[in-house]
Design a protein around this motif. Structure first.
Motif, short mmCIF file in Angstrom:
data_model
loop_
_atom_site.label_atom_id
_atom_site.label_comp_id
_atom_site.label_asym_id
_atom_site.label_seq_id
_atom_site.Cartn_x
_atom_site.Cartn_y
_atom_site.Cartn_z
N LEU A 597 0.78 -1.34 -0.19
CA LEU A 597 -0.04 0.01 -0.06
C LEU A 597 0.79 1.28 0.02
O LEU A 597 0.74 2.16 -0.67
N GLU A 598 1.82 1.32 0.90
CA GLU A 598 3.00 2.22 0.87
C GLU A 598 3.55 2.54 -0.56
O GLU A 598 3.70 3.75 -1.02
N LYS A 599 3.88 1.34 -1.24
CA LYS A 599 4.42 1.46 -2.33
C LYS A 599 3.57 2.21 -3.56
O LYS A 599 4.09 3.04 -4.51
N TYR A 600 2.35 1.76 -3.46
CA TYR A 600 1.17 2.34 -4.24
C TYR A 600 1.43 4.05 -3.98
O TYR A 600 1.28 4.83 -5.15
N VAL A 601 1.34 4.38 -2.83
CA VAL A 601 1.10 5.86 -2.62
C VAL A 601 2.30 6.47 -3.01
O VAL A 601 2.47 7.78 -3.67
N LYS A 602 3.63 5.88 -2.74
CA LYS A 602 4.65 6.47 -3.35
C LYS A 602 4.86 6.78 -4.78
O LYS A 602 5.17 7.67 -5.47
N GLU A 603 4.28 5.72 -5.55
CA GLU A 603 4.39 5.37 -6.99
C GLU A 603 3.52 6.75 -7.54
O GLU A 603 3.90 7.35 -8.47
N VAL A 604 2.44 6.94 -7.06
CA VAL A 604 1.31 7.85 -7.46
C VAL A 604 1.82 9.18 -7.19
O VAL A 604 1.81 10.34 -7.94
N ASN A 605 2.35 9.01 -6.05
CA ASN A 605 3.21 10.54 -5.52
C ASN A 605 4.35 10.95 -6.45
O ASN A 605 4.22 12.13 -6.99
N ILE A 606 4.92 10.04 -6.86
CA ILE A 606 6.13 10.33 -7.92
C ILE A 606 5.44 11.06 -9.27
O ILE A 606 5.69 11.69 -9.83
N GLU A 607 4.49 10.36 -9.65
CA GLU A 607 3.86 10.63 -11.05
C GLU A 607 3.17 11.71 -10.93
O GLU A 607 3.40 12.62 -11.86
N CYS A 608 2.32 12.31 -9.65
CA CYS A 608 1.65 13.59 -9.72
C CYS A 608 2.63 14.58 -9.81
O CYS A 608 2.54 15.79 -10.45
N ARG A 609 3.83 14.44 -8.92
CA ARG A 609 4.80 15.57 -8.95
C ARG A 609 5.47 15.88 -10.43
O ARG A 609 5.72 16.95 -10.97
N LEU A 610 5.51 14.73 -10.92
CA LEU A 610 6.04 14.88 -12.38
C LEU A 610 5.12 15.38 -13.29
O LEU A 610 5.72 16.24 -14.16
N ALA A 611 3.97 15.10 -13.36
CA ALA A 611 2.96 15.48 -14.17
C ALA A 611 2.79 16.99 -13.89
O ALA A 611 2.66 17.79 -15.01
N GLY A 677 -3.39 8.39 8.43
CA GLY A 677 -2.84 7.04 8.15
C GLY A 677 -2.47 6.65 6.95
O GLY A 677 -2.99 7.45 6.04
N LEU A 678 -2.02 5.56 6.55
CA LEU A 678 -1.58 5.10 5.34
C LEU A 678 -2.78 4.85 4.47
O LEU A 678 -2.97 5.29 3.09
N HIS A 684 -6.75 8.95 -0.73
CA HIS A 684 -6.61 10.32 -1.39
C HIS A 684 -5.77 10.31 -2.60
O HIS A 684 -6.20 11.07 -3.83
N MET A 685 -4.90 9.37 -2.89
CA MET A 685 -4.06 9.37 -4.29
C MET A 685 -5.08 8.66 -5.23
O MET A 685 -5.10 9.35 -6.32
N ARG A 686 -5.92 7.76 -4.80
CA ARG A 686 -6.85 7.18 -5.84
C ARG A 686 -7.96 8.13 -6.13
O ARG A 686 -8.34 8.31 -7.17
N ASP A 687 -8.47 8.85 -5.04
CA ASP A 687 -9.84 9.56 -5.41
C ASP A 687 -9.63 10.95 -5.53
O ASP A 687 -10.37 11.78 -6.27
#
Length: 724
Positions: A597-611, A677-678, A684-687
Motif C-alpha cells: 500500500l505504501e509503494k502504491y502511495v509513493k508511485e502515484v506521488n512520484i507521478e503526480c509531482r512529475l505531471a 494514516g496510510l 486520497h491518491m486514488r480519489d
C-alpha cells in the motif's frame, strides 16, 4: 530555440550500431547454454561424489541441506568462478522493493605477508550480512535495527554475470531479519513450495504412489515489453522517473491496422533480441519464443517451464538482461504495464502447473473423465481459485497494473477460471452423478489438399480469462509486466496446498479402514467441490458488461483498483491461512500488505509531482510561446486591415486557462496533508490525485494537437512508437 525532441529525432534517424555485429557462428547456442552456471554438469565434474550426491538429494528431493558439504562446494565454486575471470562474489537477494539487490565481496584476502590469497569459505557461501534497515519491512524492523542475513538457496544454481571489465559470481539467496522473519520474496515462495509438496504427497499416497519424488510447482513467464530509442527516452522525464508516459496524444496511427502482431521484427530490434537470448542462454534461462506483440514497438520473450523458484530467479535475470542489452543497441526497454495510453499495455502471463520430475499432475491424458488423479488436482485448483479469489487478485495489485486490468487488452479484475469445453463438460457430468465420457479433440480440416489434416485441441483458448486452463497448466494472465512473479506463485502454491489438504483429509476419512472405496470417495469429494465452487468457471467473454453483472450475481469479488484489492485480501482469515501452512506469519503477512500500500502511495506521488512539473515547465511554456506567436500574427494582420480570424487562438486561450486551473488543483491536492494514516493517504491518491492528473493530461494532450510541432517539447507517440 533548441528542442530536445528535435535532437532526439535527428539522433534516431542517424543511428549507427554502437558495437560491431556479434560473430554468432563462433560458438553454437547449444554450447553456450548454461556455460556461466554452476549447474549439474559442473557440480558433477568438480565435486567429490559423496558431496555431489548429497547436494542433488537436497535439490531434487527437498532433503535438509547437510552443512558439512558446504566447504567442498565453496572451494569448487570459487575455483570455477576465478577460472571464468571472477574477482568478487555477490549474494543476490530479492527484497520487497520488487527488484533485485546484491552485495559484492572480493575473493581476495591479505595473507599477512604483503600479498593476497583467494578465499571463499563455507560460511561465506552459506550466509551473508547486508544492511536490512534500508529495505521495506512494513514495521518488522525499526530503522535503527540494521542486521539482516542472506542464506544460500542451494536449489537455484550460482552463475557468472559478465561485465566488459570482469565477471562476478552471483549466488541466489533468501533474505531475512535478525529475528528470522522474511524480508524478501524468495523465502515465502520456498516455504509455499514446501507445503505444496507436503499436501500433494498425501493425495498421491491415497492413489497408491510410493516415493513419487518431490512435488513442485512449475512456471513459465511470458514477458511483454516495449523498446524505444534511448534518445526519446532521455527526452521524456516521465519515462525516466515513472516508467510510463504521463502525457501523449493519440497518434494518427496506433494499432488499429493489427499489422504489428507477429509481424516482421525490425532488424535493430531483432539484433537486440538475438544478443539478449545468447546472454540468457549462458545463464541457463531456457528462452524459447520471441515475437512482435500487439502494440507498435511491443515485443515478447517466453521461456519453457521449469521449477517455480528457479523460474522466478530467471525471470529477474530476463528483465535485467533485456534492459542491459537494449542499451547496447541504443534503445531503452520499458517494462511498465502501461507505458503508452490508448494502446495495449504489457503483462507477464504466468503459466503455472505442478508435478514431479517425471509427471505433470495437471496433464489430463487422452481420457480425462476417467483420470481420477488429474480430476482431483484440477478440482483442487478450482476450489482454491474460488475460495481465495481475493488473494489471487491482491497478488497482482500495484499502481502500474491499475492502468491495464479491465481494459480490452487484459483480463478484468474479477477472478474467474476458464476450463474449456472438454473439462467443463466433465465437471458438469460429475455434478450430476459421474463422468462417463470426454469430448474428443478431433481433426481440423483446412480444405487444401496439399495441407495435412491438423490435430486440434478439445477446446479453444480464451484470451479474456484471468485464469485459464491451457492443456496441462493454468495461465494466470493478470500478472503485471514489471512485477516479480514470486508473490503470485506463493499465493497459488499456498491456496492449492490448502485445497489439497482439504481433499486429502476428506479422502482419508472416507477410506479409513475401507481402501477399496477410493473411487466412491473421490466421486463424492469431486461432486461436493463442483457444486460449491463452480461459480468460478466462466468460458465466455470476460470483457462483456453482461459478465460483470453475472459475476456480481455469483458473488465473485471485483476489486477494481490496488487500494481495494490490498484491503480486500488483508483479512484475519487470510493471515491465518498463511500462518497455518508456515508460509507467512501473521506479522509478515500484515507487514507486506502495508509495504504494498505504501509503494502504491509513493508511485502515484512520484507521478503526480512529475505531471505537475512537466505541465508547468515544458507544456505550458510551449503553449504560451505559440499563443504569443498567434497573437502577434493576429495583431499584425489587424494593423494591415486584413482578416484576422482568431479561432485557433481562442481555442488555445481557453485550453491554457483550463490547464492553469487544473494545475492549481493538482498542486493543491499534492500539498494536501492526509494525517489519517496510510490507508487514507492511499485513498486520497486514488480519489483526488489520479483524477486531477487525468484532467491535466487530457488538456495537455489536446494542446499537443494545436501547438506548433516545432515548439512541442516532448517526443510524441508517433515518433517513439514508429521511428526506429
Amino acid at each position: 530555440m533548441t528542442i530536445a525532441r528535435h535532437d532526439a529525432i535527428m539522433a534516431v534517424t542517424n543511428y549507427k550500431p554502437i558495437e560491431k555485429p556479434m560473430d554468432f557462428s563462433k560458438t553454437p547456442s547449444k554450447e553456450l547454454f548454461g556455460s556461466n552456471v554452476f549447474g549439474n554438469k559442473v557440480m558433477k565434474k568438480r565435486l567429490p561424489d559423496a558431496v555431489y550426491k548429497a547436494l542433488r538429494k537436497t535439490i531434487e528431493h527437498g532433503a535438509k541441506l547437510d552443512v558439512s558439504v558446504a566447504n567442498a562446494v565453496a572451494e569448487a565454486m570459487r575455483d570455477w568462478a576465478i577460472e571464468k575471470g571472477a574477482t568478487h562474489y555477490a549474494h543476490v537477494f530479492y527484497p520487497l522493493t520488487g527488484l533485485t539487490a546484491e552485495k559484492h565481496d572480493s575473493f581476495l584476502d591479505p595473507d599477512g605477508k604483503g600479498g593476497v590469497i583467494a578465499a571463499f569459505s563455507a560460511q561465506q557461501l552459506i550466509q551473508g550480512e547486508p544492511d536490512a534497515s534500508s529495505f521495506p519491512s512494513g514495521g518488522i524492523r525499526a530503522t535503527f535495527e540494521a542486521r539482516g542475513y542472506t542464506a544460500w538457496d542451494v536449489t537455484s544454481p550460482a552463475y557468472i554475470l559478465e561485465n566488459p571489465n570482469g565477471t562476478t559470481l552471483c549466488i541466489p539467496t533468501a533474505f531475512c531479519s535478525w529475528t528470522g522473519e522474511a524480508l524478501d520474496k524468495k523465502t515465502p515462495l520456498l516455504r509455499s513450495m514446501q507445503t505444496l509438496n507436503a499436501q500433494a504427497q498425501r493425495v498421491l499416497a491415497l492413489f497408491g504412489s510410493r516415493n513419487p519424488g518431490l512435488v513442485f510447482s512449475t512456471a513459465g513467464c511470458e514477458q511483454e515489453y516495449f523498446l524505444i530509442d534511448r534518445n526519446f527516452f532521455f527526452a521524456r522525464p516521465d519515462l525516466i522517473n515513472a516508467g510510463r508516459t504521463l502525457f501523449g496524444a493519440k497518434p494518427p496511427k496506433g494499432q488499429e491496422l493489427e499489422d504489428q502482431y507477429f509481424g516482421a521484427i525490425p532488424e535493430r530490434v531483432l539484433a537486440c533480441m538475438l544478443e539478449t537470448e545468447r546472454e540468457l542462454y549462458k545463464l541457463g534461462v531456457p528462452v524459447k519464443t520471441r515475437h512482435n506483440e500487439v502494440a507498435p514497438a511491443q515485443y515478447e520473450i517466453a521461456p519453457v517451464f521449469e521449477n517455480a523458484n528457479l523460474a522466478t530467479d530467471h525471470q529477474y535475470l530476463t528483465m535485467i538482461t533485456l534492459s542491459r542489452v537494449a542499451q547496447k543497441y541504443g534503445m531503452s526497454c520499458l517494462l511498465h504495464e502501461k507505458p503508452f495510453a490508448g494502446i495495449n499495455g504489457s503483462g507477464k502471463h504466468l503459466n503455472w502447473s505442478l508435478g514431479t520430475k517425471d509427471v505433470n499432475l495437471l496433464s489430463p491424458g487422452d481420457t480425462p473423465h476417467s483420470n481420477a488423479q488429474f480430476l482431483v488436482f484440477c478440482a483442487a485448483v478450482m476450489r482454491a481459485a474460488h475460495k481465495h479469489a481475493d488473494l489471487l487478485r491482491g497478488s497482482v495489485a500495484h499502481a502500474g497494473n491499475d492502468h491495464r486490468l479491465g481494459a480490452n487488452e487484459a483480463p478484468p479484475a474479477i477472478i474467474s477460471m476458464f476450463l474449456g469445453d472438454q473439462l467443463t463438460d466433465i465437471f458438469e457430468q460429475i455434478a450430476k452423478g459421474g463422468a462417463k465420457k470426454s469430448k474428443q479433440a478431433g481433426v481440423l480440416t483446412v480444405g487444401v489438399d496439399t495441407l495435412p489434416p491438423l490435430p486440434k485441441d478439445a477446446g479453444d483458448r480464451n484470451r479474456t480469462s484471468p485464469f485459464a486452463f491451457t492443456g496441462n497448466k493454468f495461465e494466470f494472465r493478470a500478472v503485471g509486466s514489471s512485477q516479480s512473479v514470486a508473490g503470485p506463485l506463493m499465493v497459488l502454491n499456498t491456496i492449492v496446498a490448502e485445497s489439497l489438504d482439504f481433499i486429502a483429509t476428506e479422502l482419508e476419512s472416507k477410506t479409513k479402514g475401507h481402501p477399496n472405496n477410493l473411487n466412491e470417495a473421490v466421486q463424492e469429494v469431486l461432486q461436493q467441490i463442483v457444486n460449491e465452487h463452480d461459480a468460478i468457471i466462466f468460458n465466455g467473454d470476460n470483457y462483456s458488461e453482461a459478465w460483470h453483472k453475472e459475476a456480481e450475481r455469483r458473488g465473485l469479488p471485483n476489486f477494481r483498483n490496488t487500494v481495494d484489492a490490498i484491503r480486500g485480501m488483508d483479512t484475519d482469515e487470510n493471515a491465518e491461512l498463511f500462518e497455518k501452512y508456515n508460509v507467512l506469519t501473521k506479522r509478515e503477512f500484515k507487514s507486506r500488505n502495508e509495504i504494498y500500500l505504501e509503494k502504491y502511495v509513493k508511485e502515484v506521488n512520484i507521478e503526480c509531482r512529475l505531471a505537475f512539473r512537466i505541465a508547468k515547465t515544458m507544456i505550458f511554456p510551449a503553449a504560451v510561446e505559440y499563443q504569443y506567436r498567434l497573437a502577434q500574427t493576429s495583431l499584425g494582420l489587424k494593423s494591415l486591415g486584413k482578416d484576422h480570424c482568431t479561432t485557433v487562438l481562442d481555442e488555445l486561450n481557453s485550453l491554457l486557462a483550463k490547464l492553469q486551473g487544473a494545475m492549481a488543483t493538482l498542486d493543491s491536492a499534492i500539498r494536501h496533508e492526509s494525517g489519517s494514516g496510510l490507508l487514507e493517504h492511499a485513498k486520497h491518491m486514488r480519489d483526488q490525485i489520479i483524477p486531477v492528473m487525468a484532467e491535466v493530461r487530457q488538456i495537455s494532450d489536446r494542446l499537443e494537437g494545436i501547438v506548433s510541432d516545432e515548439l512541442w517539447p516532448l517526443p510524441t507517440y508517433q515518433e517513439m512508437l514508429f521511428i526506429k
